[in-house]
Design an enzyme around this catalytic site. Structure first.
Site, short mmCIF file in Angstrom:
data_model
loop_
_atom_site.label_atom_id
_atom_site.label_comp_id
_atom_site.label_asym_id
_atom_site.label_seq_id
_atom_site.Cartn_x
_atom_site.Cartn_y
_atom_site.Cartn_z
CG ASP A 4 28.54 66.73 -14.72
OD1 ASP A 4 29.30 67.57 -15.24
OD2 ASP A 4 28.46 65.54 -15.11
CG ASP B 105 29.81 67.07 -20.78
OD1 ASP B 105 28.85 67.65 -21.33
OD2 ASP B 105 30.99 67.48 -20.87
CB THR C 9 29.05 71.98 -17.67
OG1 THR C 9 29.74 71.33 -18.74
CG2 THR C 9 28.51 73.32 -18.17
CB ALA C 10 34.45 71.37 -18.14
CE LYS D 45 31.96 70.27 -13.78
NZ LYS D 45 31.25 69.00 -14.06
CG ASP E 98 29.12 61.56 -15.31
OD1 ASP E 98 29.92 60.90 -15.99
OD2 ASP E 98 29.14 62.80 -15.26
CG ASN F 5 37.28 63.88 -12.91
OD1 ASN F 5 38.35 63.60 -12.40
ND2 ASN F 5 36.92 63.42 -14.10
#
Length: 317
Positions: free
Chosen positions: A70, A72, A177-178, A222, A245, A248
């Protein structure tokens, strides 16, 4: 800006949109995969770990294993899309009021220490409407500059070292990542990673339409992206690792044989401990990491918004 209706369509089940977003991200990641020129680790390194009582992981030379990170607050402090927005503001893509909004969202992200889906979607709505009509090549070029200006100094050294360990073992490493796949790909390339899975914005003739392919690459999407990429690349997910982290990302973490909670939020920390997942926290202090003022705080209205966020955060504790 009001939320765009097409971002939350009702005609197709959310699971189907997640699959579509995941498959689109996997296809984009394979197209932009970087050449594998990293030097593999050595058998001597693995033997040294064994002598020290450490499990030989990542396994040197295991080409059916890979790592998924991930972005962020796992690889980078803060959210990439917010930093990207600040860079676009500097280049006069939008007005001061939108910058205030980006800074407020960034302040909230750092104070809460978790991804807020509502804030993240609002930021994506803003970003998509801003880039509509611009060429993909133009945003890629600007993204390189924005990385140097706002992102390079926010990489967590500890997480970067984990990614490098996989590269040194001869394994592939992807960001998941989004953030827009173009932004994620730039970050992956700058860090020497294999590539990136990110949210795919629709483009026609190299120009952004302001729509997404599927939905933002968040949560279940994801996991779908990782599953699709693993199938296409011949990976064994039981031998792969994933790092995040946020709670979600539990669907993604649950896919692999080696899940790691990095700088975890409270829900992920609890879940990881219950399942005996490995945890790493590279923040110097949880409270210090949460209370941070965005670099864009030079805009007058932001200071008041940050103070309000701090007060709200304290009331909720």
């Amino acid at each position: 800006m009001a939320a765009l209706g097409w971002l939350t369509p009702r005609r197709r089940p959310s699971t189907a949109r997640s699959v579509l977003a995941g498959e689109a991200a996997a296809e984009a990641a394979r197209k932009s995969t970087l050449p594998d020129d990293q030097s593999p680790g050595t058998e001597q390194e693995a033997a040294a770990k064994a002598e020290a009582g450490e499990a030989p992981f990542p396994v040197v030379g295991d080409d059916r294993a890979a790592a998924f990170f991930d972005l962020d607050n796992t690889v980078m402090q803060g959210a990439a899309i917010f930093h990207f927005g600040r860079g676009l503001y500097k280049r006069k893509f939008f007005q001061r009021r939108e910058l205030t909004r980006f800074a407020w969202q960034q302040a909230w992200f750092r104070l809460a220490g978790v991804e807020d889906p509502e804030h993240m979607q609002d930021a994506r709505d803003s970003a998509l409407s801003i880039v509509k009509g611009h060429r993909v090549s133009e945003l890629m070029s600007i993204g390189e500059e924005i990385y140097d200006e706002y992102m390079a100094d926010r990489i967590w050294p500890g997480t970067r070292a984990l990614a490098q360990a996989h590269l040194d073992a001869g394994q592939r490493v992807w960001l998941v990542t989004a953030a827009p796949v173009e932004t994620a790909t730039i970050i992956a390339r700058r860090l020497g990673l294999t590539g990136a899975l990110g949210t795919v914005a629709e483009s026609v003739g190299g120009v952004y339409t302001g729509r997404l392919v599927g939905e933002p690459l968040h949560g279940p999407a994801k996991a779908e992206a990782v599953r699709a990429l693993a199938a296409a690349e011949g990976l064994d997910l039981d031998r792969c690792a994933a790092y995040s982290d946020s709670h979600n990302d539990i669907p993604m973490l649950s896919l692999v044989g080696h899940p790691y909670a990095i700088n975890p939020d409270a829900k992920l920390r609890k879940h990881a401990r219950a399942l005996d997942w490995r945890l790493r926290d590279y923040r110097t202090g949880r409270k210090a990491a949460k209370v941070g003022i965005p670099a864009a705080a030079g805009v007058g209205a932001i200071a008041g918004g940050t103070a309000a966020a701090v007060a709200l955060h304290r009331r909720r504790r």
